[in-house]
Design a protein around this motif. Structure first.
Motif, PDB file in Angstrom:
ATOM      1  N   PRO A  21       0.833  -1.209   0.000  1.00  0.00           N
ATOM      2  CA  PRO A  21       0.000   0.000   0.000  1.00  0.00           C
ATOM      3  C   PRO A  21       0.862   1.251   0.000  1.00  0.00           C
ATOM      4  O   PRO A  21       1.890   1.308   0.671  1.00  0.00           O
ATOM      5  N   ASP A  22       0.448   2.225  -0.774  1.00  0.00           N
ATOM      6  CA  ASP A  22       1.162   3.491  -0.877  1.00  0.00           C
ATOM      7  C   ASP A  22       0.855   4.322   0.363  1.00  0.00           C
ATOM      8  O   ASP A  22       0.016   5.221   0.348  1.00  0.00           O
ATOM      9  N   GLU A  23       1.524   3.971   1.442  1.00  0.00           N
ATOM     10  CA  GLU A  23       1.316   4.605   2.742  1.00  0.00           C
ATOM     11  C   GLU A  23       2.665   4.868   3.398  1.00  0.00           C
ATOM     12  O   GLU A  23       3.663   4.255   3.024  1.00  0.00           O
ATOM     13  N   PRO A  24       2.677   5.767   4.386  1.00  0.00           N
ATOM     14  CA  PRO A  24       3.951   6.082   5.048  1.00  0.00           C
ATOM     15  C   PRO A  24       4.669   4.833   5.564  1.00  0.00           C
ATOM     16  O   PRO A  24       4.049   3.911   6.081  1.00  0.00           O
ATOM     17  N   LYS A  51      -2.606   1.948  -4.380  1.00  0.00           N
ATOM     18  CA  LYS A  51      -3.580   2.369  -3.375  1.00  0.00           C
ATOM     19  C   LYS A  51      -4.070   1.142  -2.624  1.00  0.00           C
ATOM     20  O   LYS A  51      -4.248   0.077  -3.202  1.00  0.00           O
ATOM     21  N   ARG A  52      -4.286   1.303  -1.324  1.00  0.00           N
ATOM     22  CA  ARG A  52      -4.716   0.170  -0.487  1.00  0.00           C
ATOM     23  C   ARG A  52      -5.968  -0.499  -1.043  1.00  0.00           C
ATOM     24  O   ARG A  52      -6.049  -1.721  -1.096  1.00  0.00           O
TER      25      ARG A  52
END
Length: 171
Positions: A21-24, A51-52
């Protein structure tokens, strides 16, 4: 096992993409996993952020061979965490359907002794991991610290849950 599986698939090495997922902080973790797989197994793993929602949909459709997915629970009870992966759970993102696992989770209750509760959790966990849908990489426990000045905290039998309703501070 890795070498044996490669021979079965007529491959000399594994080349794949690890989606995350494109997350921190996820890029750092995904790159670390990919580097370790290359270093220890000689596998060539690319990483790709998505994206999640897209990642979970891809997993549900069975299109994703490798994904790094943070999984959490609403509380720290092991039975609630494992319940996410039962056949009837709406949170079962991997589509796991195992009646033995479902029964093992259903049989876990707060009425068990502490040792039986832990044994039941471990049994259910083994059944889940044997499905080869999940490979835990790390976990982040949650805990709390209190002082001798805090009163009114009670615990259920075996310490599974803490109750802070009557918590207070003494002088």
């Amino acid at each position: 096992i890795y070498t044996k599986k490669l021979k079965e698939m007529n491959l000399k090495s594994l080349v794949s993409t690890l989606y995350y997922p494109d997350e921190p902080n996820m890029k750092l973790i995904a790159n670390s996993v990919a580097q370790n797989l290359q270093k220890n197994l000689g596998a060539y793993i690319n990483t790709q952020a998505v994206k999640r929602t897209e990642l979970l949909a891809s997993i549900n459709r069975g299109e994703c061979k490798m994904a790094l997915v943070p999984i959490s629970s609403t509380d720290n009870r092991g039975v609630n965490f494992l319940s996410q992966f039962t056949s009837s759970s709406q949170n079962n993102i991997f589509g796991i359907k195992n009646l033995n696992f479902d029964k093992a989770v259903a049989d876990i209750s707060g009425k068990l002794s502490y040792n039986n509760y832990l044994h039941s959790l471990l049994n259910a966990e083994k059944l889940l991991l044997n499905e080869d849908y999940l490979l835990p990489l790390f976990f982040s426990p949650t805990c709390f610290i209190t002082s001798k000045n805090i009163t009114g905290i009670s615990f259920t039998e075996g310490g599974y849950c803490a109750d802070f309703i009557e918590a207070g501070k003494s002088n």
